[in-house]
Design an enzyme around this catalytic site. Sequence first.
Site, PDB file in Angstrom:
ATOM      1  N   PRO A 132      -4.895  -0.012  18.336  1.00 56.17           N
ATOM      2  CA  PRO A 132      -4.590  -0.423  16.969  1.00 56.17           C
ATOM      3  C   PRO A 132      -4.728   0.684  15.929  1.00 56.17           C
ATOM      4  O   PRO A 132      -4.430   0.448  14.754  1.00 56.17           O
ATOM      5  CB  PRO A 132      -5.605  -1.537  16.716  1.00 56.17           C
ATOM      6  CG  PRO A 132      -6.745  -1.240  17.634  1.00 56.17           C
ATOM      7  CD  PRO A 132      -6.136  -0.626  18.848  1.00 56.17           C
ATOM      8  N   LYS A 148       0.598  -0.272  15.006  1.00 60.11           N
ATOM      9  CA  LYS A 148       1.961  -0.363  15.514  1.00 60.11           C
ATOM     10  C   LYS A 148       2.243  -1.597  16.364  1.00 60.11           C
ATOM     11  O   LYS A 148       3.413  -1.880  16.653  1.00 60.11           O
ATOM     12  CB  LYS A 148       2.282   0.887  16.351  1.00 60.11           C
ATOM     13  CG  LYS A 148       2.363   2.160  15.535  1.00 60.11           C
ATOM     14  CD  LYS A 148       3.476   2.072  14.521  1.00 60.11           C
ATOM     15  CE  LYS A 148       3.380   3.155  13.475  1.00 60.11           C
ATOM     16  NZ  LYS A 148       3.718   2.698  12.146  1.00 60.11           N
ATOM     17  N   TYR A 150       3.567   6.616  10.197  1.00 62.36           N
ATOM     18  CA  TYR A 150       2.724   5.489   9.778  1.00 62.36           C
ATOM     19  C   TYR A 150       3.554   4.399   9.112  1.00 62.36           C
ATOM     20  O   TYR A 150       3.337   3.199   9.366  1.00 62.36           O
ATOM     21  CB  TYR A 150       1.638   5.976   8.830  1.00 62.36           C
ATOM     22  CG  TYR A 150       0.526   4.962   8.623  1.00 62.36           C
ATOM     23  CD1 TYR A 150      -0.547   4.891   9.499  1.00 62.36           C
ATOM     24  CD2 TYR A 150       0.555   4.060   7.562  1.00 62.36           C
ATOM     25  CE1 TYR A 150      -1.568   3.962   9.328  1.00 62.36           C
ATOM     26  CE2 TYR A 150      -0.458   3.130   7.374  1.00 62.36           C
ATOM     27  CZ  TYR A 150      -1.512   3.087   8.256  1.00 62.36           C
ATOM     28  OH  TYR A 150      -2.512   2.152   8.084  1.00 62.36           O
ATOM     29  N   TYR A 207      -9.640   5.435   7.194  1.00 62.36           N
ATOM     30  CA  TYR A 207      -9.877   5.782   8.598  1.00 62.36           C
ATOM     31  C   TYR A 207     -10.916   6.902   8.607  1.00 62.36           C
ATOM     32  O   TYR A 207     -10.669   7.983   8.049  1.00 62.36           O
ATOM     33  CB  TYR A 207      -8.600   6.287   9.266  1.00 62.36           C
ATOM     34  CG  TYR A 207      -7.522   5.250   9.458  1.00 62.36           C
ATOM     35  CD1 TYR A 207      -7.331   4.637  10.696  1.00 62.36           C
ATOM     36  CD2 TYR A 207      -6.674   4.882   8.406  1.00 62.36           C
ATOM     37  CE1 TYR A 207      -6.325   3.696  10.888  1.00 62.36           C
ATOM     38  CE2 TYR A 207      -5.670   3.943   8.582  1.00 62.36           C
ATOM     39  CZ  TYR A 207      -5.507   3.355   9.825  1.00 62.36           C
ATOM     40  OH  TYR A 207      -4.514   2.421  10.012  1.00 62.36           O
ATOM     41  N   HIS A 220       0.837  -1.197   0.000  1.00 63.18           N
ATOM     42  CA  HIS A 220       0.000   0.000   0.000  1.00 63.18           C
ATOM     43  C   HIS A 220       0.873   1.249   0.000  1.00 63.18           C
ATOM     44  O   HIS A 220       1.725   1.422   0.868  1.00 63.18           O
ATOM     45  CB  HIS A 220      -0.912   0.015   1.229  1.00 63.18           C
ATOM     46  CG  HIS A 220      -2.094  -0.887   1.095  1.00 63.18           C
ATOM     47  ND1 HIS A 220      -3.211  -0.762   1.900  1.00 63.18           N
ATOM     48  CD2 HIS A 220      -2.353  -1.918   0.260  1.00 63.18           C
ATOM     49  CE1 HIS A 220      -4.103  -1.682   1.560  1.00 63.18           C
ATOM     50  NE2 HIS A 220      -3.591  -2.402   0.575  1.00 63.18           N
TER      51      HIS A 220
END
Length: 390
Positions: free
Chosen positions: A293, A297, A385, A201, A72
């Site tokens: 979550p 991580k 990220y 998200y 991704h």
Amino acid sequence: MRTQVAIIGSGPAGLLLGQLLTKAGIDNVILDRASKGHILGRVRAGVLEEGTVRLLDQANASGRLHAEALPHDGFSLAFDGRNHRINLFDLTGGKRVTVYGQTEVTRDLIGRREDDGAKTVYEADSVAIHDFDSAKPFVTYEIGGKTHRISCDFITGCDGFHGVSRRSVPENAIHTFERAYPFGWLGVLAEVPPVSHELIYANHPRGFALCSMRSMTRSRYYVQCSLDDKVDAWSDERFWDELRRRLPKEDAEAVTTGPSFEKSIAPLRSFVAEPMRFGRLFLAGDAAHIVPPTGAKGLNLAASDVHYLFEGLRDYYADLSMAGLDAYSQRALLRVWKAVRFSWSMTMMMHRFPDTGEFGQKIQEAELDYLVHSRAASTALAENYVGLPF
């Protein structure tokens, strides 16, 4: 039984450490109270940083990952009825994340360990750690009512938040930090194609939602829920309806629904134990820290712990240097706390908190708007990220 390193726990952290040690010619034994079938049946996260993938390469356990995983280059933040894409690849100079389920990572590592003939003891009852403050630590366990002993040079506790390793440390020798969040995640797994080829998200007045996947035919979805909610109160129909309410219109219309085959509610917490080394006992992964979550991580922090710990053990057996092991806790915790901060900030930004009211909602909206319209802010998000270096 005698070994060089006794590893408590056969989750990804313990298995990855064991495989790296085995490849380096360092003898190790893994103990787990669960059965192999139970371990392979656990459903967990699946967003891997590049550093985690490199460690799996180093462990010679990444062949299936490279054949089947989904790379991704970005993800979307959904708010104000629209998607705002964070271009990870562009913002970080060519870095990306890889979607590959933790269950599959575990399966690959178990298979590699079995191929190499390394020893794992499953269904080990009454595991106990002894004399880790001495030069001769050992571990005992029971199988079929018979007690067994493993003498070793070092013990690594990779047995999770509820495991025996951290609980074996005297209370006055350890300092814990914890933040519990006032909501949970209701998660569903279904054999349906994902709504998007990248994660979404969503921040919505009804609460947070996450659209993710395990493959192009298996989707993982979450909605923020009350800690008082019960799984039985959520039919599949109710879940799909609620998920669609929290997504932008184009995504809601694209959701493919179907029967779920796993559904659960997980509370969210941040937890860190300091230090991560006690004599010849070392904690790694969830035994030492838990993150919500939201920032993806948890597994990746376990992998970075393993990296630092393996380096220390490799150097010890190569030239009897304790320098790497002496530095393990400090090195690991520097990265742990940065990941805890990032996971906390993502959680605070994306969820609706019951006590912040309209003011808190406006602050979230302002932060999200700034984040997606400032390249500097987007870059900081992207760097965290994809994973900070280790």
